[in-house]
Design a protein around this motif. Structure first.
Motif, PDB file in Angstrom:
ATOM      1  N   LYS A   1      -1.843   7.039  -0.114  1.00  0.00           N
ATOM      2  CA  LYS A   1      -1.957   7.951   0.218  1.00  0.00           C
ATOM      3  C   LYS A   1      -2.419   8.745  -0.958  1.00  0.00           C
ATOM      4  O   LYS A   1      -2.944  10.317  -1.606  1.00  0.00           O
ATOM      5  CB  LYS A   1      -1.217   8.881   0.998  1.00  0.00           C
ATOM      6  CG  LYS A   1      -1.038   9.614   2.626  1.00  0.00           C
ATOM      7  CD  LYS A   1       0.161   9.696   3.093  1.00  0.00           C
ATOM      8  CE  LYS A   1      -0.193  10.026   4.483  1.00  0.00           C
ATOM      9  NZ  LYS A   1       0.879  10.935   5.374  1.00  0.00           N
ATOM     10  N   ALA A   2      -1.695   8.276  -2.031  1.00  0.00           N
ATOM     11  CA  ALA A   2      -1.560   9.260  -3.833  1.00  0.00           C
ATOM     12  C   ALA A   2      -3.217   8.796  -4.127  1.00  0.00           C
ATOM     13  O   ALA A   2      -3.401   9.919  -4.782  1.00  0.00           O
ATOM     14  CB  ALA A   2      -0.117   9.272  -4.711  1.00  0.00           C
ATOM     15  N   SER A   3      -3.479   7.112  -3.358  1.00  0.00           N
ATOM     16  CA  SER A   3      -4.435   7.195  -4.169  1.00  0.00           C
ATOM     17  C   SER A   3      -5.678   7.468  -4.042  1.00  0.00           C
ATOM     18  O   SER A   3      -7.094   8.023  -4.593  1.00  0.00           O
ATOM     19  CB  SER A   3      -4.794   5.212  -3.741  1.00  0.00           C
ATOM     20  OG  SER A   3      -3.392   4.533  -4.898  1.00  0.00           O
TER      21      SER A   3
ATOM     22  N   VAL B   1       0.837  -1.240   0.144  1.00  0.00           N
ATOM     23  CA  VAL B   1      -0.093  -0.228   0.289  1.00  0.00           C
ATOM     24  C   VAL B   1       1.201   1.269  -0.156  1.00  0.00           C
ATOM     25  O   VAL B   1       0.647   2.465  -0.572  1.00  0.00           O
ATOM     26  CB  VAL B   1      -1.312   0.094   1.272  1.00  0.00           C
ATOM     27  CG1 VAL B   1      -2.202   1.459   1.153  1.00  0.00           C
ATOM     28  CG2 VAL B   1      -2.268  -1.193   1.113  1.00  0.00           C
ATOM     29  N   ARG B   2       1.857   1.469   0.987  1.00  0.00           N
ATOM     30  CA  ARG B   2       2.838   2.782   1.016  1.00  0.00           C
ATOM     31  C   ARG B   2       3.226   2.874  -0.654  1.00  0.00           C
ATOM     32  O   ARG B   2       3.536   3.883  -0.962  1.00  0.00           O
ATOM     33  CB  ARG B   2       3.834   2.024   2.156  1.00  0.00           C
ATOM     34  CG  ARG B   2       5.200   3.183   2.014  1.00  0.00           C
ATOM     35  CD  ARG B   2       6.074   3.120   3.224  1.00  0.00           C
ATOM     36  NE  ARG B   2       4.768   3.070   4.688  1.00  0.00           N
ATOM     37  CZ  ARG B   2       4.919   2.044   5.213  1.00  0.00           C
ATOM     38  NH1 ARG B   2       5.724   0.419   4.784  1.00  0.00           N
ATOM     39  NH2 ARG B   2       4.752   1.655   6.681  1.00  0.00           N
ATOM     40  N   HIS B   3       3.735   1.875  -1.548  1.00  0.00           N
ATOM     41  CA  HIS B   3       3.877   1.658  -2.616  1.00  0.00           C
ATOM     42  C   HIS B   3       3.530   1.888  -4.083  1.00  0.00           C
ATOM     43  O   HIS B   3       3.717   1.884  -4.635  1.00  0.00           O
ATOM     44  CB  HIS B   3       5.500   1.323  -2.608  1.00  0.00           C
ATOM     45  CG  HIS B   3       6.480   1.102  -1.561  1.00  0.00           C
ATOM     46  ND1 HIS B   3       7.663   1.547  -2.160  1.00  0.00           N
ATOM     47  CD2 HIS B   3       7.305   0.364  -0.370  1.00  0.00           C
ATOM     48  CE1 HIS B   3       8.930   1.645  -0.817  1.00  0.00           C
ATOM     49  NE2 HIS B   3       8.326   0.792  -0.043  1.00  0.00           N
TER      50      HIS B   3
ATOM     51  N   ASP C   1      -1.393  -3.887  15.084  1.00  0.00           N
ATOM     52  CA  ASP C   1      -0.324  -4.489  15.534  1.00  0.00           C
ATOM     53  C   ASP C   1       1.018  -4.588  14.119  1.00  0.00           C
ATOM     54  O   ASP C   1       2.347  -3.356  14.801  1.00  0.00           O
ATOM     55  CB  ASP C   1       0.014  -6.105  15.546  1.00  0.00           C
ATOM     56  CG  ASP C   1      -0.200  -7.009  14.909  1.00  0.00           C
ATOM     57  OD1 ASP C   1      -1.301  -7.195  14.382  1.00  0.00           O
ATOM     58  OD2 ASP C   1       0.220  -8.280  14.784  1.00  0.00           O
ATOM     59  N   ILE C   2       0.909  -4.183  12.711  1.00  0.00           N
ATOM     60  CA  ILE C   2       1.838  -4.679  12.570  1.00  0.00           C
ATOM     61  C   ILE C   2       2.188  -3.340  11.800  1.00  0.00           C
ATOM     62  O   ILE C   2       2.905  -2.367  11.815  1.00  0.00           O
ATOM     63  CB  ILE C   2       0.886  -5.372  10.924  1.00  0.00           C
ATOM     64  CG1 ILE C   2       1.405  -6.532  10.998  1.00  0.00           C
ATOM     65  CG2 ILE C   2       2.012  -5.114   9.719  1.00  0.00           C
ATOM     66  CD1 ILE C   2       2.280  -7.364  11.160  1.00  0.00           C
ATOM     67  N   LEU C   3       1.029  -2.146  11.490  1.00  0.00           N
ATOM     68  CA  LEU C   3       0.884  -0.944  11.315  1.00  0.00           C
ATOM     69  C   LEU C   3       1.751   0.109  13.025  1.00  0.00           C
ATOM     70  O   LEU C   3       2.472   0.515  12.660  1.00  0.00           O
ATOM     71  CB  LEU C   3      -0.150  -0.721  11.462  1.00  0.00           C
ATOM     72  CG  LEU C   3      -1.070  -0.363  10.479  1.00  0.00           C
ATOM     73  CD1 LEU C   3      -2.427   0.129  10.598  1.00  0.00           C
ATOM     74  CD2 LEU C   3      -0.831   0.007   9.023  1.00  0.00           C
TER      75      LEU C   3
ATOM     76  N   GLU D   1       3.803   5.692   6.987  1.00  0.00           N
ATOM     77  CA  GLU D   1       4.160   6.513   6.323  1.00  0.00           C
ATOM     78  C   GLU D   1       3.896   6.478   5.044  1.00  0.00           C
ATOM     79  O   GLU D   1       3.721   4.750   4.092  1.00  0.00           O
ATOM     80  CB  GLU D   1       6.052   6.327   6.612  1.00  0.00           C
ATOM     81  CG  GLU D   1       6.656   7.094   5.178  1.00  0.00           C
ATOM     82  CD  GLU D   1       8.028   7.597   5.335  1.00  0.00           C
ATOM     83  OE1 GLU D   1       8.643   8.309   4.749  1.00  0.00           O
ATOM     84  OE2 GLU D   1       8.374   6.692   5.999  1.00  0.00           O
ATOM     85  N   GLY D   2       3.392   7.053   4.510  1.00  0.00           N
ATOM     86  CA  GLY D   2       2.711   7.141   2.859  1.00  0.00           C
ATOM     87  C   GLY D   2       1.630   6.301   2.776  1.00  0.00           C
ATOM     88  O   GLY D   2       1.084   5.848   1.916  1.00  0.00           O
TER      89      GLY D   2
END
Length: 219
Positions: A191-193, A65-67, A78-80, A86-87
């Motif tokens: 964020k861009a999406s 998702v970030r990329h 927990d993973i977050l 970021e992103g």
């Protein structure tokens, strides 16, 4: 038929989270065209012609998702906490796969209060921050499974791990100690999406929010 560029890609987490996620998307009118439970595929078209699912390990979902390889994703809090946000935006608590992130140790053993403590966990960043706030200097030992073995085999003084019922800890002579965070699965978006594909994401978010609310009232 929408082009590949127009298709919204949603990354789903394998395992327990997936079993609780699919009914929420079904409530929003989005169902995979293949049986995810039996298929060897990793990418699934859905009944919504503009949406596809991709199946990933939970720890990989924020990376996709970030990329921007996926527009949205479902992942545990927990993973977050471990890898940061970021992103991406964390836009909805799906209220599924609830558990707790806790420290744990041998039942009856004196809890260590010295400056240094050995901690076994896969949540390295979370553990380091938690113990540092207590004024301790954790020696973090990264493990990927069977955390309960670490104190039993004297590899570590404590562990930081996900606790659901606590039965596994009890079966291995351990007890939960300090509560770090309540965990549930979250819907995240690139964020861009969020800027470029806002209409379809907003519509989907509203539908899933309604499905979460309906599930809550049915409990």
């Amino acid at each position: 038929m929408p082009s590949e560029a127009d298709t919204l890609t949603i990354a789903l987490t394998k395992g327990r989270i997936l079993k609780e996620t699919l009914p929420l998307f079904e409530g929003a009118g989005i169902v995979p065209l293949d049986d995810i439970a039996t298929s060897r595929k990793l990418i699934f078209p859905t009944t919504h012609e503009s949406v596809k699912f991709v199946l990933l390990r939970g720890s990989d979902v924020p990376t996709y998702v970030r990329h921007g390889a996926a527009d949205m994703g479902v992942v545990g809090k927990d993973i977050l906490m471990e890898f940061g946000d970021e992103g991406l935006y964390e836009i909805l608590d799906l209220e599924i796969a609830r558990c707790r992130l806790m420290t744990a140790g041998i039942d009856g053993a004196q809890q260590k209060t010295a400056a240094k403590i050995r901690v076994a966990t896969k949540f390295v960043n979370v553990a380091r921050e938690h113990y540092s706030l207590r004024g301790l200097q954790p020696n973090i030992i990264k493990l990927y499974g069977a955390m309960e073995l670490a104190p039993i085999m004297r590899l570590a003084d404590e562990i930081v791990d996900i606790v659901d019922t606590g039965n596994t800890l009890k079966a291995n002579g351990m007890v939960p100690r300090e509560h770090i965070a309540d965990i549930s699965s979250r819907l995240i978006v690139n964020k861009a999406s969020m800027r470029t594909r806002n209409p379809i994401i907003s519509t989907l978010l509203e539908s899933i929010s309604d499905a979460v609310a309906l599930r809550r009232t049915e409990k």
